[in-house]
Every structure is written in structure tokens, then in C-alpha cells.
Design a protein around this motif. Structure first.
Motif, PDB file in Angstrom:
ATOM      1  N   VAL A   1     -15.988  -0.088  -1.859  1.00  0.00           N
ATOM      2  CA  VAL A   1     -17.019  -0.218  -0.814  1.00  0.00           C
ATOM      3  C   VAL A   1     -18.196   0.715  -1.115  1.00  0.00           C
ATOM      4  O   VAL A   1     -19.365   0.307  -1.055  1.00  0.00           O
ATOM      5  N   LYS A   2     -17.905   1.957  -1.476  1.00  0.00           N
ATOM      6  CA  LYS A   2     -18.971   2.920  -1.801  1.00  0.00           C
ATOM      7  C   LYS A   2     -19.821   2.407  -2.971  1.00  0.00           C
ATOM      8  O   LYS A   2     -21.052   2.459  -2.935  1.00  0.00           O
ATOM      9  N   GLU A   3     -19.148   1.922  -4.014  1.00  0.00           N
ATOM     10  CA  GLU A   3     -19.862   1.452  -5.207  1.00  0.00           C
ATOM     11  C   GLU A   3     -20.711   0.214  -4.929  1.00  0.00           C
ATOM     12  O   GLU A   3     -21.708  -0.025  -5.601  1.00  0.00           O
ATOM     13  N   SER A   4     -20.322  -0.571  -3.937  1.00  0.00           N
ATOM     14  CA  SER A   4     -21.093  -1.784  -3.592  1.00  0.00           C
ATOM     15  C   SER A   4     -22.416  -1.434  -2.919  1.00  0.00           C
ATOM     16  O   SER A   4     -23.314  -2.265  -2.862  1.00  0.00           O
ATOM     17  N   LYS A   5     -22.494  -0.224  -2.361  1.00  0.00           N
ATOM     18  CA  LYS A   5     -23.670   0.234  -1.602  1.00  0.00           C
ATOM     19  C   LYS A   5     -23.931  -0.575  -0.333  1.00  0.00           C
ATOM     20  O   LYS A   5     -24.992  -0.422   0.285  1.00  0.00           O
ATOM     21  N   VAL A   6     -22.997  -1.431   0.077  1.00  0.00           N
ATOM     22  CA  VAL A   6     -23.146  -2.154   1.346  1.00  0.00           C
ATOM     23  C   VAL A   6     -22.978  -1.168   2.494  1.00  0.00           C
ATOM     24  O   VAL A   6     -22.039  -0.372   2.522  1.00  0.00           O
ATOM     25  N   LYS A   7     -23.922  -1.218   3.442  1.00  0.00           N
ATOM     26  CA  LYS A   7     -23.908  -0.272   4.571  1.00  0.00           C
ATOM     27  C   LYS A   7     -23.293  -0.883   5.822  1.00  0.00           C
ATOM     28  O   LYS A   7     -22.644  -0.205   6.612  1.00  0.00           O
ATOM     29  N   GLU A   8     -23.590  -2.158   6.079  1.00  0.00           N
ATOM     30  CA  GLU A   8     -23.071  -2.844   7.268  1.00  0.00           C
ATOM     31  C   GLU A   8     -22.507  -4.178   6.829  1.00  0.00           C
ATOM     32  O   GLU A   8     -23.243  -5.010   6.290  1.00  0.00           O
ATOM     33  N   GLY A   9     -21.214  -4.383   7.056  1.00  0.00           N
ATOM     34  CA  GLY A   9     -20.668  -5.662   6.632  1.00  0.00           C
ATOM     35  C   GLY A   9     -19.177  -5.724   6.805  1.00  0.00           C
ATOM     36  O   GLY A   9     -18.622  -5.218   7.796  1.00  0.00           O
ATOM     37  N   LEU A  10     -18.546  -6.336   5.801  1.00  0.00           N
ATOM     38  CA  LEU A  10     -17.129  -6.659   5.891  1.00  0.00           C
ATOM     39  C   LEU A  10     -16.489  -6.495   4.516  1.00  0.00           C
ATOM     40  O   LEU A  10     -17.064  -6.901   3.514  1.00  0.00           O
ATOM     41  N   CYS A  11     -15.300  -5.900   4.509  1.00  0.00           N
ATOM     42  CA  CYS A  11     -14.504  -5.818   3.285  1.00  0.00           C
ATOM     43  C   CYS A  11     -13.262  -6.681   3.468  1.00  0.00           C
ATOM     44  O   CYS A  11     -12.486  -6.466   4.401  1.00  0.00           O
ATOM     45  N   VAL A  12     -13.101  -7.656   2.582  1.00  0.00           N
ATOM     46  CA  VAL A  12     -11.947  -8.554   2.641  1.00  0.00           C
ATOM     47  C   VAL A  12     -10.995  -8.191   1.505  1.00  0.00           C
ATOM     48  O   VAL A  12     -11.406  -8.124   0.344  1.00  0.00           O
ATOM     49  N   VAL A  13      -9.743  -7.950   1.865  1.00  0.00           N
ATOM     50  CA  VAL A  13      -8.708  -7.609   0.888  1.00  0.00           C
ATOM     51  C   VAL A  13      -7.729  -8.775   0.865  1.00  0.00           C
ATOM     52  O   VAL A  13      -7.277  -9.229   1.922  1.00  0.00           O
ATOM     53  N   PHE A  14      -7.424  -9.272  -0.329  1.00  0.00           N
ATOM     54  CA  PHE A  14      -6.627 -10.495  -0.451  1.00  0.00           C
ATOM     55  C   PHE A  14      -5.491 -10.295  -1.456  1.00  0.00           C
ATOM     56  O   PHE A  14      -5.706  -9.778  -2.567  1.00  0.00           O
ATOM     57  N   CYS A  15      -4.300 -10.729  -1.082  1.00  0.00           N
ATOM     58  CA  CYS A  15      -3.117 -10.647  -1.950  1.00  0.00           C
ATOM     59  C   CYS A  15      -2.864 -12.008  -2.586  1.00  0.00           C
ATOM     60  O   CYS A  15      -2.534 -12.963  -1.875  1.00  0.00           O
ATOM     61  N   PRO A  16      -3.012 -12.132  -3.915  1.00  0.00           N
ATOM     62  CA  PRO A  16      -2.857 -13.453  -4.555  1.00  0.00           C
ATOM     63  C   PRO A  16      -1.406 -13.812  -4.893  1.00  0.00           C
ATOM     64  O   PRO A  16      -1.180 -14.691  -5.719  1.00  0.00           O
ATOM     65  N   HIS A  17      -0.444 -13.134  -4.279  1.00  0.00           N
ATOM     66  CA  HIS A  17       0.983 -13.366  -4.543  1.00  0.00           C
ATOM     67  C   HIS A  17       1.673 -13.930  -3.301  1.00  0.00           C
ATOM     68  O   HIS A  17       1.282 -13.605  -2.180  1.00  0.00           O
ATOM     69  N   THR A  18       2.722 -14.725  -3.515  1.00  0.00           N
ATOM     70  CA  THR A  18       3.421 -15.339  -2.370  1.00  0.00           C
ATOM     71  C   THR A  18       4.717 -14.609  -2.015  1.00  0.00           C
ATOM     72  O   THR A  18       5.452 -15.054  -1.136  1.00  0.00           O
ATOM     73  N   THR A  19       4.977 -13.496  -2.690  1.00  0.00           N
ATOM     74  CA  THR A  19       6.151 -12.682  -2.338  1.00  0.00           C
ATOM     75  C   THR A  19       5.741 -11.227  -2.108  1.00  0.00           C
ATOM     76  O   THR A  19       6.507 -10.294  -2.379  1.00  0.00           O
ATOM     77  N   ALA A  20       4.531 -11.044  -1.614  1.00  0.00           N
ATOM     78  CA  ALA A  20       4.025  -9.726  -1.237  1.00  0.00           C
ATOM     79  C   ALA A  20       2.972  -9.943  -0.162  1.00  0.00           C
ATOM     80  O   ALA A  20       2.549 -11.078   0.087  1.00  0.00           O
ATOM     81  N   GLY A  21       2.550  -8.876   0.488  1.00  0.00           N
ATOM     82  CA  GLY A  21       1.547  -9.008   1.538  1.00  0.00           C
ATOM     83  C   GLY A  21       0.725  -7.751   1.673  1.00  0.00           C
ATOM     84  O   GLY A  21       0.777  -6.856   0.810  1.00  0.00           O
TER      85      GLY A  21
END
Lengths: 132, 132, 132
Positions: free
Chosen positions: B25-45
Motif C-alpha cells: 500500500v505504501k509503495e502504491s502511493k494511494v492515499k484514499e482507496g481500497l486494498c483487496v487481498v485475494f487467495c488463489p487457492h481452494t484449500t486456504a483462506g
């Protein structure tokens, strides 16, 4: 916002909507962003899970139906409280990241409409956000 | 889209990924927004929960493993149906709001990769959306 | 980012926050986008479910409290491990699509703050993203 129409045929089932959502993403021409999938019903949900062996879906449906059994003495008079409870446990919305103009899903992931109280005519809302 | 590599070491565990996501997030320099975290596995969350007392994580892991016991007679032949069920119950993605250039988490919240079928090499996808 | 203050009055309850979130969306003047609702607490959550018959909420609260019973012998010494487990199962955030300047909810859907360990003073964070 886009809408997908779905006709479910059983009381409880998984309907694969991955390709219909991918099509909406392609048509949006968004290259980097987010795809939000939303279920506007309180007796159905959405989930991402394995797209290969269909016994996985059967095991999920069966186990979650045992955790939230319809036979219990619920207060709500329509007889579908178990479907409402599943809706809160599974959730009404999904996020998938868009990367390079496509859904950034894992190899074994599909996006499923999860019917808890069918058969019914259902809808899914899809919003695509990001940079062209 | 950014990717985080994770090596899990147990069958079931929490891995704290908060600082790695904050860094993106810091490296993106975005100040106001949204961070989406996604798990691409079907046996973890993924989950957000207490970052202070480690017994909370142990209680969560233990109780959810009781709700979805591996010992049951599942159809899927790989022996990890319980991990797939947990994945649907816990969910494949998380949203965290970005405010003032940082993740707007509560005081006691950490972001965790939640392994259900390790040890394995895993990935997490992270997308940052918003205004610089 | 906007904040909503909530005072809960019971150990476990649903608090309808739909109209307060709709007000934030209207004031943002965003016409097409996404509203993200985030719970910064680890012993509470958010859910979307039926806004008509109040027995549905009672059935959800009662059944989820049975699935995650407080009477169990947990390790965490504060006596609220069940609330933390519910928080991971229900989730810390919600997405609702914004369409035509309003929340694109289904007819029977309301947005609820779900208290698991009250009564307490709570907050909800709301972020609106999209095009004016």
C-alpha cells in the motif's frame, strides 16, 4: 452495473458463473482493477471453490447443510431459516482482482452461485472498477 | 497486481501478512482507496482477527477444525474436503480501506493467511485501487 | 473514509445500518461504483440479510451461537473466544455495488452490524469508490 439471470433447479446447488463474469470483464475493457460480484438474495450466496472434481461441491453442500440443518425448530414461519443462516455464513459478495484484462483466479478456482432455497429465478449483480 | 509468496509449515495455521500488505500500500502511493487481498487457492483462506494474544488464533483454528472435521466420510478422494469447506466458509478475499495512505485496520486487527491443507507453497494476490 | 458510531446494548444483536450507509453514498455523489463497509473490531462483524421478518435475525443469532458456543473450554482468558470465531466466520467487510447513485441491494436485504460481545461502543468504516 451488469446483471446475470440464473434459473436454479434444485433446493441446494452450485451454478458455475465464471465464464459469464469473465465475459463482462472482457467487454468492460478494464485492464487493471476489481470485479465485484453481488448476490441480491437473502437465501442464496456466492463462493469460490474447486472447478475440477465435482465431488468437492457435493461435500461442501452436504457438510454445510449438516451444520445448518433445515429440520430444526426455527421461529421464522417460511421454513427456510437454514437458507438465511447459510447466506450470512457464506456471504453476499465476492471480489476478484482484474489483472491484464482477465480475472486473476487460481488454476483450480471457479466462481459459483450457491442456491440454498431453490428452485428459483435468481440474479447476480456485477460491477467492474479500474483502468482501461 | 502484486503477489506475496508464503511457505506454510503446518497442516493448519495462521500466517500474519499485515506488514507485507501495508508495504504494498505504501509503495502504491494511494492515499484514499481500497486494498483487496485475494487467495488463489481452494484449500486456504484469509481472515482478519486479533493480533495480540496468540491463544485467540489457537481457539479459532481448533473450533473451526471441529466444525469441519477431517475424519468424516467425504466423497472427494484427496482427503482434503474439510479444507475446501473451510475455504468457502472463511472466504477467498478481504477488503481493507486505505485512509491517509495506510490500511484502516482496528487496533487489535491483523491480516492472516489461513492455511487449511499445508504445508505448501502459497501465494496471495494484492490489488490497490484509489487516488494518489 | 467515513465513520459510523454504534452503541450496542446486548451481548449479541443485529443493528440495522442500511440508511446510514445509504446517506454516505448519497453525500458522496458517486453514481457508479462500490461501497465498502468495514468492521474494525475482532469481536463483531457485518452481514447482509432479511430486513422484513425479525424472526429471521433471531434464528441466525441463535443458530450461529449454537455453532460457536461460549461454554466451551477455550484457551483465551477473556472468555470471548466464541466472539472472535464468529468474527472470522462472518467476515470483517462487505461490498455493495453503487448503481445510479444508490446501493444496489435486493428488495429484502438490509446491512447489519452484528455484535458478538456487547454491549460496547463500536465503529464502522465506510469507503465509497467510483465515478461522480
Amino acid at each position: 452495473m451488469n446483471k446475470i439471470a440464473i434459473n436454479t433447479t434444485k433446493r441446494t446447488e452450485f451454478i458455475d458463473i465464471t465464464s459469464r463474469i469473465e465475459k463482462i470483464v472482457k467487454e468492460s475493457k478494464v485492464k487493471e482493477g476489481l470485479c465485484v460480484v453481488f448476490c441480491p438474495h437473502t437465501t442464496a450466496g456466492l463462493t469460490i471453490n474447486e472447478n475440477a472434481d465435482p465431488t468437492v461441491q457435493k461435500d461442501i453442500i452436504e457438510h454445510i447443510s449438516e451444520l445448518v440443518s433445515p429440520g430444526k425448530n426455527f421461529l421464522h414461519s417460511e421454513g427456510n431459516s437454514n437458507a438465511h443462516i447459510k447466506s450470512s455464513l457464506l456471504g453476499s459478495s465476492l471480489n476478484v482482482i482484474i489483472d491484464g484484462g482477465s480475472l486473476a483466479l487460481g488454476t483450480w478456482q471457479g466462481i459459483y452461485f450457491y442456491e440454498f432455497d431453490g428452485p428459483r429465478e435468481r440474479q447476480v449483480y456485477v460491477q467492474v472498477i479500474g483502468k482501461l
